[in-house]
Each structure stands twice: as C-alpha cells, then as structure tokens.
Design a protein around this motif. Structure first.
Motif, PDB file in Angstrom:
ATOM      1  N   ILE A 153      -8.949  -6.551   5.809  1.00 27.81           N
ATOM      2  CA  ILE A 153      -8.538  -5.256   6.463  1.00 27.81           C
ATOM      3  C   ILE A 153      -8.701  -5.586   7.899  1.00 27.81           C
ATOM      4  N   GLY A 158      -7.127  -0.459  10.864  1.00 31.77           N
ATOM      5  CA  GLY A 158      -7.136  -0.092   9.710  1.00 31.77           C
ATOM      6  C   GLY A 158      -5.865  -0.649   8.580  1.00 31.77           C
ATOM      7  N   ILE A 160      -3.928  -2.818   6.088  1.00 26.47           N
ATOM      8  CA  ILE A 160      -4.183  -3.457   4.929  1.00 26.47           C
ATOM      9  C   ILE A 160      -3.402  -4.789   4.863  1.00 26.47           C
ATOM     10  N   ASN A 221     -10.945  -7.079  -3.409  1.00 20.05           N
ATOM     11  CA  ASN A 221     -10.494  -5.760  -2.550  1.00 20.05           C
ATOM     12  C   ASN A 221      -9.378  -5.328  -3.624  1.00 20.05           C
ATOM     13  N   PHE A 254      -8.146   1.935  -1.305  1.00 19.31           N
ATOM     14  CA  PHE A 254      -9.253   1.388  -0.680  1.00 19.31           C
ATOM     15  C   PHE A 254     -10.513   2.419  -0.632  1.00 19.31           C
ATOM     16  N   ALA A 260     -14.178  -7.176   4.059  1.00 21.58           N
ATOM     17  CA  ALA A 260     -13.456  -7.885   5.089  1.00 21.58           C
ATOM     18  C   ALA A 260     -14.058  -9.151   5.462  1.00 21.58           C
ATOM     19  N   LEU A 323      -8.147   4.848   5.292  1.00 20.81           N
ATOM     20  CA  LEU A 323      -9.409   4.161   4.757  1.00 20.81           C
ATOM     21  C   LEU A 323     -10.405   5.387   4.649  1.00 20.81           C
TER      22      LEU A 323
END
Length: 357
Positions: A153, A158, A160, A221, A254, A260, A323
């Motif tokens: 991330i 923000g 992906i 993730n 997510f 991250a 997110l």
C-alpha cells in the motif's frame, strides 16, 4: 630467509542449510538457505613481512515458505463477563459469542538473493605489529513471492500495488546497494614491555535484513489472504460450530488489519569496535582492560501506521480513497537504532600446571 610466494587456486564452495523438510518456497513452515561462493587465497612471507589475502565472491539464496490456512476458532466468552468458568459453560452449550477464521488462500513462498564480494589482508608489518584490513560489499535484493501473490500500500495516496504489475517490482520495495562494510584491526606489543603488554583494536560493519516474522509479510494482504471474525450481538442467535463460519463479503477489499512495507526498507547496518589492553602481572595472572562498542542503524521497527493524530482526529490511512474499512496498518520500516558501549575490567588467573609422577 625467503619463503616462496604461494597462490592457492580458486575453490568453489557450496553450502546447503535446511531447517525442517522443505521444497523451494512452497512448503508450510520451512526455511532453506543455499550458499554458493568462489574463493581464493594467496600468501607471501619474507623475513618479518607477511602478507595474506583472502577473497570471496558469494551468492546466498534465502527461501521462506508459509501458510495462513487455519481452522476457525469459536470463542467461549459471555458478553460482559470475564469469568473462565462461564466461558467453559459457553463451549459446552455450543453458544460461541465470537469466532475467528484464518485465510482461505493457499500456501505462499518468498525468496531473496544476496550477492557479495569480500577480501581481507593480514599484514605483519614488524614482528610486534600486525594490521588487518578488509572490505565487503553486498547487494541485498528484496524478498519476492514466487508467484507474485503479494500486495503493498502507498500510505500517501492509498494506491494498492500489485507485485509485477503496472510497472511495480515483484518485491514491491527497493534493492539496497549501500552494503559497504569495511574491517580494520591491529595488534601491537611494545618492545619495551618485553612481550608482557599488548594492545588490540578493531572496527567493522556487518549488515543483515531481519526476517520480520510471517505475520508482517506482504502475502498476507488481500486478495491473496482473507480472514473473517465476528462477535455476537445481544438478542441474536449465538454462533454454533455446525453452522460453519461466515465468509468475508468481498475477499478483495482491504479491511481490518492490513500490512505495508516501506519501499525504502534497508537491511540493518551494525558497527562494532573495540580497544583492549592485556598486561601480564605475573606467571599466573593477567589484567585485561577493554572498551567494547556496538551501534546499529536501519533496524526493523514494525509499528502501527494508522494512528490518530489526536483523540478526535480521523484515522489517516482510513481516510484515503478505497481504504475506508481499514482499521489497522502494520507497517514494516527500518528507522530504529541502538547503541551499546560497555567498559570491562577483568583479571584472569591461570593456575600453574602441576606435574604428577
């Protein structure tokens, strides 16, 4: 008297280090290291001058494998009551007030290559002075998932990031080329002390990228890792084992706790240095006075990256587009440091040898 110059031909070294049975990057709970090196040595001695050089070109492959496949776990806690006896009753009655289930995804595996070149000289300048010089350089390549099943991330935008897609690297963080690690040392015995006093010193740098633990890795993730949990609402039916566990509404979303990694993650650089004197007090006793030091930079420090800036402030990462359902971000970065500088004083007593008839 002159001793001829000797040159040792290069030697190929292969080392296989396996912890638990494994196949490359695919079996649950395994780790494997493969070490390949080409090394050679040369030696030259003439009178009081000695020159020794070792050099090595090495490649280390580290492999990790893991899985988040877990069975569901029903909870036995009664709402508002923290009593172990009541929890047990809840299990017996098959009335769980909470549940948790791990990933529905398959196993994952990560690999890393570390290439290095190293050389070191031992130089006996005089009969009572020896100097050690060395240098190591290492290219620390990042960990990547063998099938690109990981996401990262961008905590600023923000976005992906999918491994190996849209121009992203397979590892989703950068290689580190700054692994320059010098080594220097000496040993000196002043002639005026008749061999009863010696001073030693040294300085060196080493580096290593810490493993960080499986729970912080990027394969955990979405959409490659999904889990589910829930808590009973008063007045509604309890969770029961025979009913199974609810699946997440959308495995690609997510939500909850996500991971991250800092794109500029670096391996730890550890500096070690020492200065030691040793004095012979008598035939059986010597006195050692030493200063030892160690400092480290780029130490891995997992931290919560979605903390509020004030009690009423919004969650910063949750405010980014797409997110909003994220509540916790486990960020892996290398911003910590440490220092260790002890002083030591020691008297060593050696008992005289007693002969027996």
């Amino acid at each position: 008297m002159r001793v001829p110059f000797y040159l040792y031909l290069p030697v190929l070294v292969y080392n296989y280090d396996e912890n638990r049975a494994s196949v490359p990057c695919r079996l649950v709970s395994s780790q494997k290291n493969v070490f390949l090196a080409l090394q050679s040595s040369c030696l030259y001695i003439e009178s009081t001058f000695t020159f020794l050089m070792d050099n090595k070109v090495a490649r280390l492959k580290r492999e990790f494998a893991g899985s988040r496949r877990r069975n569901g776990i029903p909870g036995g806690r009664i709402l508002g009551v923290d009593d172990w006896r009541r929890r047990g009753e809840n299990h017996i009655l098959n009335q769980a007030v909470s549940y948790g289930q791990g990933s529905y995804s398959d196993e994952w595996g990560q690999c890393q290559w570390r290439d290095a070149i190293f050389f070191q000289d031992d130089w006996k300048v005089t009969p009572n002075l020896t100097i050690n010089l060395g240098m190591r350089w290492e290219w620390d390549q990042p960990l990547y998932e063998v099938n690109n099943k990981q996401t990262n991330i961008n905590l600023t935008t923000g976005a992906i990031l999918f491994a190996g897609q849209d121009g992203n690297s397979r590892a989703l963080y950068n290689s580190f080329y700054g692994g320059v690690m010098p080594r220097i040392g000496f040993a000196y015995t002043p002639q005026s002390f008749a061999g009863k006093f010696i001073v030693r010193g040294g300085y060196g740098i080493t580096n290593f990228l810490e493993g960080t633990g499986a729970n912080l890795r990027l394969p955990l993730n979405p959409p490659f890792f999904t889990d589910a949990s829930g808590t009973h609402t008063e007045g509604e039916a309890y969770f029961q084992v025979q009913s199974g566990f609810p699946r997440p509404a959308d495995a690609t979303t997510f939500a909850g706790n996500v991971r991250a990694w800092d794109p500029n993650l670096k391996p730890a650089l550890i500096q070690q240095y020492n200065l030691t004197t040793e004095t012979e007090l008598n035939r059986n006793t010597s006195l050692v006075i030493a200063y030892l030091g160690q400092s480290g930079n780029h130490l891995i420090d997992p931290r919560e990256a979605n903390q509020r800036l004030c009690p009423t402030c919004p969650l910063p990462v949750s405010s980014l587009p797409g997110l909003s359902q994220v509540t916790q971000v486990s960020l892996t970065e290398s911003e910590s440091m440490m220092n260790y500088t002890p002083f030591r004083l020691r008297a060593a007593v050696v008992s005289p040898m007693v002969s027996s008839s």
